[in-house]
Write a protein that holds these residues in place. Structure first.
Motif, PDB file in Angstrom:
ATOM      1  N   GLU A   1       0.787  -1.234   0.000  1.00 12.31           N
ATOM      2  CA  GLU A   1       0.000   0.000   0.000  1.00 12.31           C
ATOM      3  C   GLU A   1       0.823   1.290   0.000  1.00 12.31           C
ATOM      4  N   HIS A   2       2.139   1.208   0.176  1.00  6.94           N
ATOM      5  CA  HIS A   2       2.918   2.428   0.371  1.00  6.94           C
ATOM      6  C   HIS A   2       2.804   3.445  -0.766  1.00  6.94           C
ATOM      7  N   PRO A   3       2.860   3.047  -2.049  1.00  4.62           N
ATOM      8  CA  PRO A   3       2.715   4.056  -3.103  1.00  4.62           C
ATOM      9  C   PRO A   3       1.387   4.813  -3.013  1.00  4.62           C
ATOM     10  N   PHE A   4       0.338   4.126  -2.564  1.00  2.34           N
ATOM     11  CA  PHE A   4      -0.961   4.772  -2.422  1.00  2.34           C
ATOM     12  C   PHE A   4      -0.976   5.703  -1.215  1.00  2.34           C
ATOM     13  N   ASP A   5      -0.291   5.294  -0.147  1.00  3.12           N
ATOM     14  CA  ASP A   5      -0.195   6.142   1.035  1.00  3.12           C
ATOM     15  C   ASP A   5       0.598   7.397   0.723  1.00  3.12           C
ATOM     16  N   LEU A   6       1.675   7.254  -0.037  1.00  2.00           N
ATOM     17  CA  LEU A   6       2.473   8.402  -0.448  1.00  2.00           C
ATOM     18  C   LEU A   6       1.623   9.382  -1.259  1.00  2.00           C
TER      19      LEU A   6
ATOM     20  N   GLY B   1     -12.350  -8.145   5.727  1.00  2.00           N
ATOM     21  CA  GLY B   1     -11.155  -7.359   5.460  1.00  2.00           C
ATOM     22  C   GLY B   1     -11.439  -6.099   4.676  1.00  2.00           C
ATOM     23  N   ALA B   2     -12.199  -6.223   3.605  1.00  2.00           N
ATOM     24  CA  ALA B   2     -12.501  -5.070   2.761  1.00  2.00           C
ATOM     25  C   ALA B   2     -13.350  -4.049   3.503  1.00  2.00           C
ATOM     26  N   ALA B   3     -14.408  -4.526   4.153  1.00  2.00           N
ATOM     27  CA  ALA B   3     -15.303  -3.621   4.876  1.00  2.00           C
ATOM     28  C   ALA B   3     -14.577  -2.926   6.014  1.00  2.00           C
ATOM     29  N   ALA B   4     -13.723  -3.664   6.713  1.00  2.00           N
ATOM     30  CA  ALA B   4     -12.981  -3.079   7.820  1.00  2.00           C
ATOM     31  C   ALA B   4     -12.059  -1.967   7.335  1.00  2.00           C
ATOM     32  N   GLY B   5     -11.404  -2.188   6.204  1.00  5.61           N
ATOM     33  CA  GLY B   5     -10.506  -1.179   5.659  1.00  5.61           C
ATOM     34  C   GLY B   5     -11.232   0.099   5.285  1.00  5.61           C
ATOM     35  N   ILE B   6     -12.404  -0.031   4.687  1.00  2.00           N
ATOM     36  CA  ILE B   6     -13.198   1.144   4.315  1.00  2.00           C
ATOM     37  C   ILE B   6     -13.648   1.895   5.558  1.00  2.00           C
ATOM     38  N   ALA B   7     -14.197   1.170   6.537  1.00  2.00           N
ATOM     39  CA  ALA B   7     -14.702   1.794   7.759  1.00  2.00           C
ATOM     40  C   ALA B   7     -13.596   2.530   8.503  1.00  2.00           C
ATOM     41  N   TYR B   8     -12.434   1.894   8.591  1.00  2.00           N
ATOM     42  CA  TYR B   8     -11.306   2.490   9.317  1.00  2.00           C
ATOM     43  C   TYR B   8     -10.906   3.827   8.699  1.00  2.00           C
TER      44      TYR B   8
ATOM     45  N   PHE C   1      -5.801  -9.571   6.988  1.00  7.18           N
ATOM     46  CA  PHE C   1      -6.594 -10.627   7.609  1.00  7.18           C
ATOM     47  C   PHE C   1      -6.347 -11.980   6.947  1.00  7.18           C
ATOM     48  N   LEU C   2      -6.133 -11.968   5.641  1.00 12.51           N
ATOM     49  CA  LEU C   2      -5.877 -13.217   4.926  1.00 12.51           C
ATOM     50  C   LEU C   2      -4.583 -13.857   5.418  1.00 12.51           C
ATOM     51  N   ILE C   3      -3.525 -13.045   5.519  1.00 15.03           N
ATOM     52  CA  ILE C   3      -2.240 -13.569   5.976  1.00 15.03           C
ATOM     53  C   ILE C   3      -2.310 -13.990   7.440  1.00 15.03           C
ATOM     54  N   TYR C   4      -2.895 -13.141   8.278  1.00 14.46           N
ATOM     55  CA  TYR C   4      -2.976 -13.457   9.712  1.00 14.46           C
ATOM     56  C   TYR C   4      -3.812 -14.702   9.956  1.00 14.46           C
ATOM     57  N   ASP C   5      -5.005 -14.743   9.363  1.00 15.13           N
ATOM     58  CA  ASP C   5      -5.879 -15.907   9.563  1.00 15.13           C
ATOM     59  C   ASP C   5      -5.262 -17.172   8.975  1.00 15.13           C
ATOM     60  N   GLY C   6      -4.575 -17.015   7.820  1.00 16.35           N
ATOM     61  CA  GLY C   6      -3.942 -18.175   7.200  1.00 16.35           C
ATOM     62  C   GLY C   6      -2.819 -18.739   8.060  1.00 16.35           C
ATOM     63  N   LEU C   7      -1.989 -17.845   8.610  1.00 18.64           N
ATOM     64  CA  LEU C   7      -0.907 -18.288   9.487  1.00 18.64           C
ATOM     65  C   LEU C   7      -1.457 -18.891  10.775  1.00 18.64           C
ATOM     66  N   SER C   8      -2.542 -18.290  11.286  1.00 20.98           N
ATOM     67  CA  SER C   8      -3.138 -18.805  12.522  1.00 20.98           C
ATOM     68  C   SER C   8      -3.693 -20.206  12.322  1.00 20.98           C
ATOM     69  N   LYS C   9      -4.344 -20.429  11.203  1.00 22.10           N
ATOM     70  CA  LYS C   9      -4.902 -21.763  10.941  1.00 22.10           C
ATOM     71  C   LYS C   9      -3.806 -22.783  10.694  1.00 22.10           C
TER      72      LYS C   9
ATOM     73  N   THR D   1      -7.195   6.261  -0.800  1.00 17.33           N
ATOM     74  CA  THR D   1      -6.979   5.579   0.479  1.00 17.33           C
ATOM     75  C   THR D   1      -7.957   4.427   0.654  1.00 17.33           C
ATOM     76  N   VAL D   2      -9.222   4.690   0.331  1.00 18.95           N
ATOM     77  CA  VAL D   2     -10.240   3.639   0.422  1.00 18.95           C
ATOM     78  C   VAL D   2      -9.954   2.542  -0.597  1.00 18.95           C
ATOM     79  N   ALA D   3      -9.534   2.957  -1.804  1.00 13.08           N
ATOM     80  CA  ALA D   3      -9.250   1.973  -2.857  1.00 13.08           C
ATOM     81  C   ALA D   3      -8.123   1.031  -2.458  1.00 13.08           C
ATOM     82  N   ARG D   4      -7.086   1.542  -1.809  1.00 10.01           N
ATOM     83  CA  ARG D   4      -5.986   0.663  -1.402  1.00 10.01           C
ATOM     84  C   ARG D   4      -6.311  -0.050  -0.097  1.00 10.01           C
ATOM     85  N   ALA D   5      -7.221   0.518   0.697  1.00  9.09           N
ATOM     86  CA  ALA D   5      -7.556  -0.106   1.982  1.00  9.09           C
ATOM     87  C   ALA D   5      -8.292  -1.426   1.800  1.00  9.09           C
ATOM     88  N   ILE D   6      -9.078  -1.518   0.720  1.00 10.89           N
ATOM     89  CA  ILE D   6      -9.853  -2.746   0.501  1.00 10.89           C
ATOM     90  C   ILE D   6      -8.929  -3.949   0.344  1.00 10.89           C
ATOM     91  N   PRO D   7      -8.004  -3.945  -0.632  1.00 13.49           N
ATOM     92  CA  PRO D   7      -7.105  -5.102  -0.739  1.00 13.49           C
ATOM     93  C   PRO D   7      -6.083  -5.176   0.381  1.00 13.49           C
TER      94      PRO D   7
END
Length: 272
Positions: A38-43, A185-192, A259-267, A247-253
């Motif tokens: 996400e860094h290029p989008f944050d910049l 993940g997507a909804a959380a990113g938009i809301a945040y 969450f995908l990486i965290y949940d995947g590693l947790s499982k 910001t919203v556009a990059r927050a979705i993915p």
């Protein structure tokens, strides 16, 4: 009263320690991966926010900002200021998934945001101040020491009020959406990001003022309310939400990736 059996104490405490270590590790990996994405989008967001108080805008929008940055600064320019948020992402996401509460807001390190934003606008500074050529621009350690030398350690927390408002409200919305939505993940990113985006805009403007709009010596520094009023007077709600779209556009993915990486590693590795 007899002391607890050693085996009982070990059985109760060791799993908790292992679980905490895994939460910290998984959260760190997920956070660092998302920051690289996400860094290029944050910049782009920070550069759009930093021009709200300018008489003439440097960029017409997010696409124009990305294109100009790529043409003038290349790939390195798009990742200008990345080291600081990478470190911050490790601490932030580890604490987020470890505590799962608003305790993470107390350790969210504003100096990391300050260094990142200052580095992201270095190429926008007036000629003679930007330190050209590009490869000679100061890195994160130089920026950090420069702030301390100029304003003392107190200066590292410039924009703290705006950061706390953004993180407290945004963090609550982030986890609330994660728990309530199927596409968490997507909804959380938009809301945040949408919840308290104006606070983030004010933060970026305050933290980059020294580079883009230097004040006369002895003049009081920017405040949250003062900057908020000035930005609203300049461009209204539109100015306070400058950069929100990308910001919203990059927050979705990005959030979905966390969450995908965290949940995947947790499982895969989380079971005892």
């Amino acid at each position: 009263m007899d002391a607890p059996e050693p085996s009982t104490v070990s059985a109760e405490t060791d799993p908790m320690s292992i679980r905490a270590l895994k939460d910290i590790s998984f959260g760190s990996i997920a956070g660092m991966s998302s920051k690289v994405f996400e860094h290029p989008f944050d910049l782009t967001k920070v550069r759009l926010q930093s021009q709200v108080l300018d008489a003439t805008a440097r960029f017409d929008g997010p696409i124009d900002c990305l294109v100009q940055t790529w043409k003038k600064e290349g790939l390195r320019g798009l990742y200008r200021g990345l080291p600081a948020p990478i470190v911050g992402a490790m601490a932030e996401n580890a604490s987020l998934f470890w505590t799962y509460t608003e305790f993470q807001n107390a350790i969210r390190c504003t100096p990391i945001e300050l260094v990142k934003c200052k580095m992201q606008v270095q190429m926008l500074m007036a000629p003679g101040l930007s330190g050209s050529p590009f490869h000679k621009l100061p890195g994160p350690i130089s920026v950090l020491t420069s702030v301390i030398r100029t304003t003392g350690f107190r200066g590292l927390w410039l924009g703290q009020t705006a950061t706390l408002i953004r993180e407290t409200g945004g963090g609550a919305a982030w986890f609330a959406s994660k728990e309530a939505s199927a596409v968490s993940g997507a909804a959380a990113g938009i809301a945040y990001n949408v919840a308290l985006f104006p606070a983030d805009t004010v933060k970026s403007t305050i933290q980059t003022e020294a580079e883009l709009r230097p004040r006369a010596p002895g003049k009081p520094g920017p405040t949250f309310l003062g900057t908020f009023r000035a930005m609203y007077a300049a461009q209204g709600i539109k100015g306070l939400y400058a950069g929100c779209g990308i910001t919203v556009a990059r927050a979705i993915p990005s959030s979905a990736l966390i969450f995908l990486i965290y949940d995947g590693l947790s499982k895969r590795y989380g079971s005892q």
